[in-house]
Scaffold this motif. Structure first.
Motif, mmCIF file in Angstrom:
data_model
loop_
_atom_site.group_PDB
_atom_site.id
_atom_site.type_symbol
_atom_site.label_atom_id
_atom_site.label_comp_id
_atom_site.label_asym_id
_atom_site.label_seq_id
_atom_site.Cartn_x
_atom_site.Cartn_y
_atom_site.Cartn_z
ATOM 1 N N UNK A 197 0.835 -1.203 0.000
ATOM 2 C CA UNK A 197 0.000 0.000 0.000
ATOM 3 C C UNK A 197 0.870 1.254 0.000
ATOM 4 N N UNK A 198 2.043 1.147 -0.622
ATOM 5 C CA UNK A 198 2.964 2.290 -0.649
ATOM 6 C C UNK A 198 2.308 3.525 -1.256
ATOM 7 N N UNK A 199 1.491 3.321 -2.312
ATOM 8 C CA UNK A 199 0.908 4.481 -2.996
ATOM 9 C C UNK A 199 0.038 5.290 -2.032
ATOM 10 N N UNK A 200 -0.775 4.579 -1.234
ATOM 11 C CA UNK A 200 -1.625 5.288 -0.261
ATOM 12 C C UNK A 200 -0.778 5.999 0.788
ATOM 13 N N UNK A 201 0.293 5.322 1.204
ATOM 14 C CA UNK A 201 1.157 5.910 2.234
ATOM 15 C C UNK A 201 1.817 7.185 1.724
ATOM 16 N N UNK A 202 2.280 7.139 0.478
ATOM 17 C CA UNK A 202 2.940 8.310 -0.114
ATOM 18 C C UNK A 202 1.929 9.448 -0.270
ATOM 19 N N UNK A 203 0.729 9.098 -0.723
ATOM 20 C CA UNK A 203 -0.307 10.119 -0.929
ATOM 21 C C UNK A 203 -0.637 10.824 0.395
ATOM 22 N N UNK A 204 -0.781 10.028 1.454
ATOM 23 C CA UNK A 204 -1.099 10.627 2.760
ATOM 24 C C UNK A 204 0.055 11.503 3.245
ATOM 25 N N UNK A 205 1.282 11.026 3.055
ATOM 26 C CA UNK A 205 2.420 11.821 3.530
ATOM 27 C C UNK A 205 2.540 13.126 2.748
ATOM 28 N N UNK A 206 2.313 13.051 1.423
ATOM 29 C CA UNK A 206 2.428 14.264 0.602
ATOM 30 C C UNK A 206 1.368 15.297 0.999
ATOM 31 N N UNK A 207 0.199 14.811 1.376
ATOM 32 C CA UNK A 207 -0.845 15.752 1.811
ATOM 33 C C UNK A 207 -0.398 16.473 3.090
ATOM 34 N N UNK B 150 2.258 18.996 2.246
ATOM 35 C CA UNK B 150 1.711 20.178 1.571
ATOM 36 C C UNK B 150 1.045 21.109 2.583
ATOM 37 N N UNK B 151 0.313 20.536 3.529
ATOM 38 C CA UNK B 151 -0.356 21.368 4.547
ATOM 39 C C UNK B 151 0.690 22.038 5.435
ATOM 40 N N UNK B 152 1.760 21.305 5.737
ATOM 41 C CA UNK B 152 2.834 21.867 6.571
ATOM 42 C C UNK B 152 3.481 23.052 5.853
ATOM 43 N N UNK B 153 3.716 22.892 4.557
ATOM 44 C CA UNK B 153 4.342 23.975 3.784
ATOM 45 C C UNK B 153 3.426 25.192 3.762
ATOM 46 N N UNK B 154 2.125 24.946 3.625
ATOM 47 C CA UNK B 154 1.150 26.041 3.624
ATOM 48 C C UNK B 154 1.169 26.752 4.980
ATOM 49 N N UNK B 155 1.187 25.944 6.061
ATOM 50 C CA UNK B 155 1.224 26.515 7.409
ATOM 51 C C UNK B 155 2.473 27.348 7.618
ATOM 52 N N UNK B 156 3.609 26.839 7.148
ATOM 53 C CA UNK B 156 4.874 27.567 7.318
ATOM 54 C C UNK B 156 4.847 28.906 6.595
ATOM 55 N N UNK B 157 4.115 28.950 5.456
ATOM 56 C CA UNK B 157 4.108 30.185 4.673
ATOM 57 C C UNK B 157 3.478 31.340 5.457
ATOM 58 N N UNK B 158 2.613 31.015 6.442
ATOM 59 C CA UNK B 158 2.014 32.056 7.277
ATOM 60 C C UNK B 158 3.075 32.725 8.156
ATOM 61 N N UNK B 159 4.114 31.959 8.479
ATOM 62 C CA UNK B 159 5.135 32.480 9.392
ATOM 63 C C UNK B 159 6.292 33.161 8.672
#
Ligand SMILES: NC(=O)c1ccc[n+]([C@@H]2O[C@H](COP(=O)([O-])OP(=O)(O)OC[C@H]3O[C@@H](n4cnc5c(N)ncnc54)[C@H](OP(=O)(O)O)[C@@H]3O)[C@@H](O)[C@H]2O)c1
Length: 279
Positions: A252-262, A265-274
């Motif tokens: 289930x690597x594909x699902x694992x990668x998809x979840x990690x990438x999400x 992406x949210x972390x990068x968005x959060x960091x952009x606020x700072x």
């Protein structure tokens, strides 16, 4: 089963996840498997569950085989304050790894057919204790510059399940919680992994299904020791390890990668606020 990007190096693991690891639910199944693997790495163990004699026998055996120290903590994890009891019993130890292993439930009880107190016990075991211990050990690990948090969840975290409504909900909490925590704690050298475990032939599973119509097909169930070993190998590669339902199913690597990438992406968005705005 998919292979981790690199196998866990024992000396490096001892340096990062030692000198002490705490295992909540250590007396059998995957909990015992974690104890055996960690002891073989030379990591001292706090073994916790409800059965003192079983924990003591395991601790004695592992101390003799690997020269480690061990401590037994008898604690029912469904009782309010259990997380704090673990924290108090380990206050004098340098803990590099916390493993939340116990967390299963009997199969087939409807939500309305159990006492609400029992459901609160499950929330204590799978939610409140996980929050309390991860908060405590996470802060200590941040101070010491590294460590690991390994939470055993279940494939049932991926969607609601009739007659396991509370179980799958608390397991979903563990998954989401760990995904966020993984990104937050990564800069502090703390590995967070939530294992979405498959059907495993554990003593608990056998007890829960005995005398029911739920038949165990041995070819479907994973060996719990294989899952413990695999989970430790994946610890540096969180946030989720999603096991195939049975050993013969595709990975289930594909699902694992998809979840990690999400999460990334949210972390990068959060960091952009700072980040300071461009002028
Ligand atoms: N088995 C499966 O098919 C399966 C499938 C998916 C996910 N999982 C997950 O994998 C993990 C391990 O599952 P498991 O089947 O081995 O059963 P489990 O009951 O969650 O874990 C067994 C261990 O937990 C301890 N334990 C159980 N209830 C406890 C309580 N109230 N207080 C303190 N310790 C307790 C047991 O020791 P004592 O009896 O000595 O207390 C034993 O050491 C769980 O988180 C479970 O949700 C299991």
């Amino acid at each position: 089963m998919m292979l981790p990007p690199s196998p866990l190096d024992k000396a490096a693991a001892r340096a990062k996840y030692g000198p002490w690891a705490v295992i909540a639910g250590a007396s059998d199944g995957t909990g015992e498997g974690f104890a055996r693997e960690l002891a073989a790495m030379g990591i001292n163990l706090v073994l916790s569950s409800r059965r003192r004699e079983v924990l003591k026998a395991l601790g004695e055996e592992l101390a003799a085989a690997h020269g480690i120290e061990y401590r037994v903590l008898v604690q029912d994890l469904m009782v309010a304050g259990a997380g704090q009891a673990i924290i108090d019993a380990t206050a004098d130890l340098d803990v590099g790894l916390y493993v939340s292993n116990a967390g299963a439930d009997a199969v087939g009880r409807g939500f309305l057919d159990e006492s609400v107190e029992r459901w609160h016990g499950m929330i204590t075991m799978n939610v409140t204790n996980v929050v309390d211990t991860c908060y405590h050990f996470g802060r200590k690990m941040r101070e010491r510059g590294g460590g690991g948090l390994l939470i055993m969840s279940s494939g049932s975290a991926l969607g609601g399940i009739p007659f396991l409504s509370m179980y799958s909900s608390t397991k979903a909490f563990e998954g989401n919680f760990c995904e966020g925590l993984w990104a937050e704690l990564k800069p502090h050298n703390i590995d967070v992994l939530c294992v979405l475990a498959p059907l495993m032939d554990t003593p608990c599973y056998r007890r829960n299904t005995e005398g029911t119509g739920f038949l165990m097909d041995p070819s479907m169930a994973w060996d719990p020791f294989v899952v413990s070993r695999g989970s430790l190998d994946w610890l540096p590669h969180g946030p989720l390890l999603i096991y195939p339902n049975s050993p013969s199913d595709p990975d289930r690597s594909a699902e694992m990668v998809e979840r990690r990438e999400r999460v990334e992406a949210v972390m990068a968005l959060g960091n952009s606020f700072n980040e300071p705005a461009e002028t």
